[in-house]
Design a protein around this motif. Structure first.
Motif, PDB file in Angstrom:
ATOM      1  N   LEU A   1     -19.476 -60.912 -13.245  1.00 51.80           N
ATOM      2  CA  LEU A   1     -19.067 -59.624 -12.705  1.00 51.80           C
ATOM      3  C   LEU A   1     -18.165 -58.945 -13.728  1.00 51.80           C
ATOM      4  CD1 LEU A   1     -18.308 -60.619  -9.037  1.00 51.80           C
ATOM      5  CD2 LEU A   1     -20.259 -59.385  -9.883  1.00 51.80           C
ATOM      6  N   SER A   2     -18.239 -57.617 -13.740  1.00 48.94           N
ATOM      7  CA  SER A   2     -17.529 -56.892 -14.783  1.00 48.94           C
ATOM      8  C   SER A   2     -16.023 -56.961 -14.635  1.00 48.94           C
ATOM      9  CB  SER A   2     -17.977 -55.429 -14.783  1.00 48.94           C
ATOM     10  OG  SER A   2     -17.728 -54.856 -13.519  1.00 48.94           O
TER      11      SER A   2
ATOM     12  N   GLN B   1     -14.012 -56.720  -8.681  1.00 49.33           N
ATOM     13  CA  GLN B   1     -15.353 -56.796  -8.097  1.00 49.33           C
ATOM     14  C   GLN B   1     -15.543 -58.127  -7.400  1.00 49.33           C
ATOM     15  OE1 GLN B   1     -17.869 -55.573 -11.506  1.00 49.33           O
ATOM     16  NE2 GLN B   1     -19.248 -54.927  -9.908  1.00 49.33           N
TER      17      GLN B   1
ATOM     18  N   ASP C   1     -20.268 -66.954  -9.037  1.00 48.37           N
ATOM     19  CA  ASP C   1     -19.839 -66.076 -10.125  1.00 48.37           C
ATOM     20  C   ASP C   1     -18.760 -66.690 -11.012  1.00 48.37           C
ATOM     21  OD1 ASP C   1     -21.485 -63.802  -9.404  1.00 48.37           O
ATOM     22  OD2 ASP C   1     -20.219 -63.663  -7.634  1.00 48.37           O
TER      23      ASP C   1
ATOM     24  N   ASN D   1     -24.407 -56.920  -8.853  1.00 51.61           N
ATOM     25  CA  ASN D   1     -24.063 -57.985  -9.792  1.00 51.61           C
ATOM     26  C   ASN D   1     -25.109 -59.096  -9.828  1.00 51.61           C
ATOM     27  OD1 ASN D   1     -22.910 -58.884  -7.079  1.00 51.61           O
ATOM     28  ND2 ASN D   1     -22.666 -60.727  -8.303  1.00 51.61           N
TER      29      ASN D   1
END
Length: 741
Positions: free
Chosen positions: A31-32, A36, A257, A444
């Protein structure tokens, strides 16, 4: 008894996530931002919002009651130390006991909330699952492979009824998809050359994170250890605070993630050790899940057991397109075995090392993704979970498929059409509509090339399980194999009249490239010619401003320096007679074993015996998938009845109906119970030489029919031409206390 679960949301991936950049059961992306990830904590909460809220409330109430118990205990001790009056001490002790009782009540409520049991004493998810699995293994639906040698984790054998259910599911899949859409079915080898899986990305990216016991070398899947720790604390440690519970749920929500470093940090923070030895664990590191092999005796040609069936379709696109008369759209399908060398397989048929996939690749013009039969499914309404609802912490809701497509929630008609067809397929198999939802992938989860992706998730005792992925993968796969093989995997649209178009012209200067790259000249030329318009125009601008630019050549797996004199890039107006393009791919991908396991759970229930002294197991399989459609029983041991039973058996065989004849002297009630446990929908009982009874499994209702009609009645119902209600309305009814289970 109908057992319904609404607890852990634990979507388990079986594929490459269909349109995700995740070519494994973990995401191949990050994820950026941390914010997020934090926002997603509420999205995949392990419980539904009402249950999660109730649990939080109970945890807070328990903490408050524990504080009250401690305070009252201190008060009792203080009174005793001060030698207070007996009546005062007794009153304080009575108040303490009352508080302890209230605390015990809250603990029981909290335990029920986290274990999946309801207030009416329904089975917990673990107890229900164990009842199902025990029945499946005892009746030989499936068993651990190599059982006499203590088995191998992640490998299972299907027994006779399991094989029959699987065969029926696959037969209906072919009828529902391959025949309905006139698909081109292929059957490709399981052993795949390395170059194919290098092009698809599996060689480099098909990994899970693994840790090792530092003393014994035993391997474990890192995210599973962290997940087990969090679930164990949430379900069994009732003393943890609501804040700590929220933290553990956040970890569960963002587990996929976490990078290797973040996963390792969490394992150390929580003091997680090897489950078997309690030894310290290594840092997580990637492990490729493919089974590696070599092709030929020399061992110089590396290969792998395929992790999916799709690549065999993609590499055959050119020939399939020709076979289809060079026309789009068309679909190719394949059913076959796939292999994943899972680090620590578990959850029965849901995560195994060898499994059956049924995959469809529907090739379509990227400029026209309409579908001629879309109207047939547009009015379907079912549970959908769009990404906006996920991001705002809402639950899945019933949405009309046509509305979802028209509003842009579902990207296009063809994708919507297959979502509808998958819904019909699963529900006709016997999957409960209320425990089936279609969840849209979040941003994502999506690969940069994917247009849209939805998972058909089925709720079972393990939570929400991804069983089918329906994805618009754009043109990624065909382009990847075109680039690697040098064979253009394209389609063409012929124009009725020539069209003047502005065309990008990439003209490599082969002489200059040959001087610079010698034996690698061909690779560089092909890579330059394969550039899309955006890449080419960016290169043109860079060459004009700087005179040279770095350029990645995938077939060489490295960057090279391209100078201005090596390539000419321009736009020219040309007349064209056809448009050549790379088709987009809509891909429904089915995990057959997962669907079958969920079907087992959705079909299983118990009911009391006639005497009421035991619970009898029943599988409520629709006739479509039932392993045996009918049983034939002489009511008592009588030669005439046995002869009639054999005549009916021959008629059933001639009609193509799977059946079982039982001429043992066991009571009819016990014989009914045995076949109900196998999910057999109908039983023919021979109690005369002229007519017989037909019993329906779930209602236990019986009708009387002539001996000659028995097979045709069964066939009409199992083929779906008539319902049991139709038959019940048109034949005499039969009641007999002796034949009741």
């Amino acid at each position: 008894m109908r057992i319904f679960f609404s607890f852990i949301s634990s979507s388990v991936s079986f594929g490459r996530n269909c349109c995700s950049s995740r070519l494994t059961s973990r995401h191949l992306h990050t994820l950026s931002t941390k914010s997020q990830r934090s926002k997603l904590a509420t999205v995949f909460n392990w419980q539904s919002p009402p249950m999660a809220a109730a649990e939080d409330s109970l945890r807070k109430a328990l903490a408050e009651k524990q504080s009250a118990v401690e305070a009252q205990g201190n008060a009792v001790r203080a009174l005793k130390a001060a030698k207070a009056a007996k009546s005062e001490i007794d009153a304080a002790i009575e108040a303490l006991n009352s508080l302890k009782l209230e605390k015990s009540t809250i603990e029981k409520q909290l335990q029920a909330a986290v274990s999946g049991a309801d207030g009416d004493g329904a089975l917990s998810r673990e107890a229900f699952r164990q009842a199902v699995v025990n029945t499946l293994e005892r009746r030989l639906f499936y068993i651990p492979s190599f059982k006499i040698y203590r088995g191998v984790a992640g490998l299972y054998d299907y027994g006779p009824p399991g094989c029959a259910v699987k065969s029926n599911v696959l037969g209906f899949w072919r009828q529902h998809f391959v025949l309905e859409e006139n698909m081109l079915e292929v059957d490709c080898p399981c052993v795949t050359p390395e170059v194919v899986l290098k092009a698809s990305g599996h060689v480099d990216k098909f990994t899970d994170l693994m840790v090792k016991d530092e003393k014994t070398g035993t391997c474990y899947r890192a995210d599973h250890l962290l997940k087990d720790f969090c679930n164990e604390k949430l379900q069994k440690d009732l003393s943890i605070s609501a804040d700590k519970a929220a933290e553990l749920k956040h970890v569960l929500a963002t587990l996929d993630d976490l990078s290797a470093e973040e996963l390792g940090a969490k394992i150390k923070e929580y003091g997680i050790t090897a489950p078997d030895t309690k030894n310290p664990l290594s840092d997580p590191y990637p492990f490729n899940l493919m089974f590696q092999t070599s092709i030929g005796p020399s061992g110089l040609s590396p290969g792998y057991m395929r992790p999916e069936t799709a690549q065999g379709i993609f590499v055959n696109f050119k020939d399939l397109y020709y076979y289809n008369g060079n026309k789009l759209p068309f679909a190719a399908a394949q059913i076959g075995q796939a292999f994943r060398n899972e680090i620590s397989p578990r959850q029965g048929l849901l995560r195994v090392r060898e499994f059956t996939l049924a995959e469809i690749e529907h090739f379509v013009d990227p400029e026209d993704k309409s579908h001629p039969k879309y109207s047939e499914v547009a009015n379907l309404e079912f549970l959908m979970f769009p990404r906006d609802e996920q991001m705002s912490g809402q639950s899945a809701k019933r949405i009309c498929l046509g509305d979802a497509v028209s509003k842009g929630i579902v990207n296009n008609e063809t994708l919507g059409y297959f979502i509808g067809r998958v819904y019909l397929f699963l529900t006709r198999l016997g999957i409960d509509k209320e425990r089936l939802r279609f969840r849209q992938h979040l941003a994502n989860e999506m690969a940069h090339y994917a247009a849209d992706c939805w998972d058909a998730e089925i709720e079972c005792s393990y939570g929400w399980i991804e069983c089918v992925g329906i994805a618009d993968r754009s043109a990624y796969d065909l382009r990847a194999h075109s680039d690697k093989s040098g064979v253009p995997l394209v389609a063409a649209e012929k124009f009725s009249e020539p069209r003047e178009v502005e065309k990008l012209v990439i003209a490599p200067v082969k002489k200059e490239l040959g001087l610079a790259f010698k034996g690698n000249q061909k690779n560089v030329v092909e890579a330059l010619e394969a550039m899309n318009e955006k890449e080419a125009l960016e290169m043109k601008a860079a060459l004009e401003s700087k005179g040279e630019v770095e350029f990645f050549v995938c077939t060489l797996d490295k960057n090279v320096v391209i100078k201005k004199n090596m390539v000419s890039i321009s736009k020219e107006k040309k007349k064209e007679h056809q448009r050549v393009f790379t088709p987009s791919v809509i891909e429904p991908s089915f995990g057959i074993g997962r669907i079958i396991y969920c079907l087992f759970e959705h079909s299983f229930y118990t009911r009391p015996s006639k005497a009421g002294d035991e619970q009898l197991n029943v599988f409520r399989f629709p006739p479509l998938v039932a392993p045996i459609k009918c049983t034939v029983f002489p009511l008592v041991q009588n030669q005439q009845y046995e002869d009639i039973a054999k005549v009916i058996s021959k008629s059933l065989t001639a009609a193509g109906i799977s059946h079982k004849i039982d001429i043992t002297g066991t009571s009819i009630g016990k014989r009914y119970a045995r076949t109900d446990e196998l999910g057999v929908p109908f039983a023919i009982t021979v109690d005369s030489t002229k007519d017989v009874t037909i019993r329906e499994r779930d209602s236990k209702l019986q009708i009387r029919v002539d001996v000659e009609e028995a097979a045709s009645v069964i066939k009409s119902v199992t083929d779906g031409r008539r319902t049991w209600e139709d038959v019940w309305a048109n034949f005499p009814h039969h009641t007999s206390g002796s034949s009741d289970d």
